[in-house]
Design an enzyme around this catalytic site. Sequence first.
Site, short mmCIF file in Angstrom:
data_model
loop_
_atom_site.label_atom_id
_atom_site.label_comp_id
_atom_site.label_asym_id
_atom_site.label_seq_id
_atom_site.Cartn_x
_atom_site.Cartn_y
_atom_site.Cartn_z
N CYS A 269 0.83 -1.22 0.00
CA CYS A 269 0.00 0.00 0.00
C CYS A 269 0.86 1.26 0.00
O CYS A 269 0.85 2.01 -0.97
CB CYS A 269 -0.93 0.01 1.21
N1 LIG Z 1 -3.70 -5.75 2.02
C1 LIG Z 1 -3.94 -4.56 2.52
O1 LIG Z 1 -3.50 -4.24 3.63
C2 LIG Z 1 -4.79 -3.56 1.78
C3 LIG Z 1 -5.34 -2.49 2.50
C4 LIG Z 1 -6.13 -1.58 1.83
C5 LIG Z 1 -6.35 -1.72 0.45
N2 LIG Z 1 -5.79 -2.76 -0.23
C6 LIG Z 1 -6.09 -2.87 -1.66
O2 LIG Z 1 -7.03 -3.91 -1.85
C7 LIG Z 1 -6.81 -4.59 -3.08
C8 LIG Z 1 -6.63 -6.07 -2.85
O3 LIG Z 1 -5.45 -6.26 -2.07
P1 LIG Z 1 -5.14 -7.59 -1.26
O4 LIG Z 1 -4.03 -7.26 -0.33
O5 LIG Z 1 -6.40 -8.18 -0.71
O6 LIG Z 1 -4.61 -8.54 -2.43
P2 LIG Z 1 -4.23 -10.08 -2.32
O7 LIG Z 1 -3.12 -10.31 -3.27
O8 LIG Z 1 -4.08 -10.49 -0.89
O9 LIG Z 1 -5.53 -10.85 -2.86
C9 LIG Z 1 -6.05 -10.67 -4.12
C10 LIG Z 1 -6.82 -11.93 -4.52
O10 LIG Z 1 -7.44 -11.67 -5.76
C11 LIG Z 1 -7.36 -12.83 -6.56
N3 LIG Z 1 -7.53 -12.41 -7.95
C12 LIG Z 1 -6.66 -11.82 -8.79
N4 LIG Z 1 -7.25 -11.54 -9.97
C13 LIG Z 1 -8.53 -11.96 -9.87
C14 LIG Z 1 -9.65 -11.94 -10.74
N5 LIG Z 1 -9.55 -11.40 -11.95
N6 LIG Z 1 -10.80 -12.48 -10.32
C15 LIG Z 1 -10.90 -13.03 -9.08
N7 LIG Z 1 -9.89 -13.07 -8.20
C16 LIG Z 1 -8.72 -12.53 -8.58
C17 LIG Z 1 -6.00 -13.40 -6.23
O11 LIG Z 1 -5.93 -14.79 -6.57
C18 LIG Z 1 -5.95 -13.16 -4.72
O12 LIG Z 1 -6.51 -14.24 -4.00
C19 LIG Z 1 -5.61 -3.89 -3.71
O13 LIG Z 1 -6.07 -2.89 -4.55
C20 LIG Z 1 -4.91 -3.26 -2.51
O14 LIG Z 1 -4.16 -2.14 -2.89
C21 LIG Z 1 -5.02 -3.70 0.42
#
Ligand SMILES: NC(=O)c1ccc[n+]([C@@H]2O[C@H](COP(=O)([O-])OP(=O)(O)OC[C@H]3O[C@@H](n4cnc5c(N)ncnc54)[C@H](O)[C@@H]3O)[C@@H](O)[C@H]2O)c1
Length: 431
Positions: A269
């Site tokens: 992030c």
């Molecule tokens: N992790 C954090 O602390 C956090 C906090 C706030 C915002 N975010 C934002 O949230 C979003 C997700 O982050 P995250 O950390 O949960 O990611 P992550 O990598 O933990 O999980 C993403 C998931 O999406 C799946 N995926 C990918 N492409 C896909 C598709 N086309 N269809 C269905 N599933 C799909 C992946 O297999 C994975 O399981 C990002 O934009 C991130 O910037 C993350």
Amino acid sequence: MDRQKFFQDDRWTAGVIGLGYVGLPLLLTAIRRGLGGIGFDVSEERVAALNSGVSHIDDISDEDLEKALADGVEFTSDPSRLAAADAIFICVPSPLGRNRQPDLSFIEAAARTVEGVVRPGQLVSLESTSYPGTTEDYVLPAIERAGYSLDEDDVYLAFSPERVSPGDELKTGEIPKVVGGVTEVSGRIAETVYKRLVPTVHLVSSARAAEMTKLIENTYRAVNIGLINEMAQLAHELGIDVWEVVDAAATKPFGFQPFYPGPGVGGHCIPLDPQYLSWRAREANFSTRFIDTAEQVNSKMPGYNVTRISDLLNERGLPVFGTKVLGVGISYKANIADDRESASLEVLRDLAARGAEIAVLDRLVGDERIRSHGFEPVAPDDDLSGFALAAILTDHRDVDYEKIATEIPVVYDARGIYRRQGLQHSNVYAL
Ligand SMILES: NC(=O)c1ccc[n+]([C@@H]2O[C@H](COP(=O)([O-])OP(=O)(O)OC[C@H]3O[C@@H](n4cnc5c(N)ncnc54)[C@H](O)[C@@H]3O)[C@@H](O)[C@H]2O)c1
């Protein structure tokens, strides 16, 4: 049908695209609130693990997962199942590409999934962090390609940024949400939907405003961390303890929020999100100087920490080459197992490239992953006396810092943990 009343009163179903750090806790929150839940992920392996009750997220225990399964949550790699959801939340990654430009391919793919399942009666909400305008540029066209107009066809679209902070006390479901609709009605529907999930919802006038809110929150962190990282270097030059100074300034009851220096910014992030804003700014012919300056300072911090460690060794007549160094903590922040984009790892890689013999103590990240980075894992009870220096790079809670300072002649503390724990050792040197 009065859609707002439906989302307010009925037992509707939440559909989540992407079951990672953001999507899985959100889906389980819906289940805990007595709603239905369908989680879709392209990773069949991840879906199979979830269906067998194995969580890959620090903040979700296997017991939480078992309970959600018993309460009817569905995990699937079949996107068509999402047609049964009333509100679809897109929680896919939004990383940076090779040249640090936004990689929107995951959001694009998720929008295509929406295109295949969207139907009247649904709200679609994008939660992935991205530049202001993403919801309108990527998700709206997908809904239109499916043949629907917002509001008119009882289909609604909004953006609501996720604020989850892995490893922290406050969990999804307790953190206030900001929500902005692509249309005014979409905003109000989304507000009602999120009110079933979290105690406080702050509605803004547009999806763009909600998108920018998230980027300002994380840019604020990146810039302030950059400021304190620069101040830490200055304080060292002046022979002043920066940790003492920050603690003193934090006694001011207004106008100052403490930020702390460290090995650099990590995770998916803080180092990434401001780049989405500066990339969009460039398109508008605008230069984001604070973002760029903070990035310059923060990206140089691993190297600065390596210099400080090398100096400590040098003062004792030791070269970096061939010297045994224990890295303590390699995840990007304390008390989680996630080591993606970790600045702590960068410090150790740099030392290893200069010939230091690195071993790592990090029970959360685990031996297998430590080895995957090319380092030897060390167990908490091991005899540490063979190391010349310990570098505390991530300040996990369950570490015996007293033992480290007693058994290893020099300790470099990049996180100020000894000060925080009130441990006094003359061989501990803080960043
Ligand atoms: N992790 C954090 O602390 C956090 C906090 C706030 C915002 N975010 C934002 O949230 C979003 C997700 O982050 P995250 O950390 O949960 O990611 P992550 O990598 O933990 O999980 C993403 C998931 O999406 C799946 N995926 C990918 N492409 C896909 C598709 N086309 N269809 C269905 N599933 C799909 C992946 O297999 C994975 O399981 C990002 O934009 C991130 O910037 C993350």
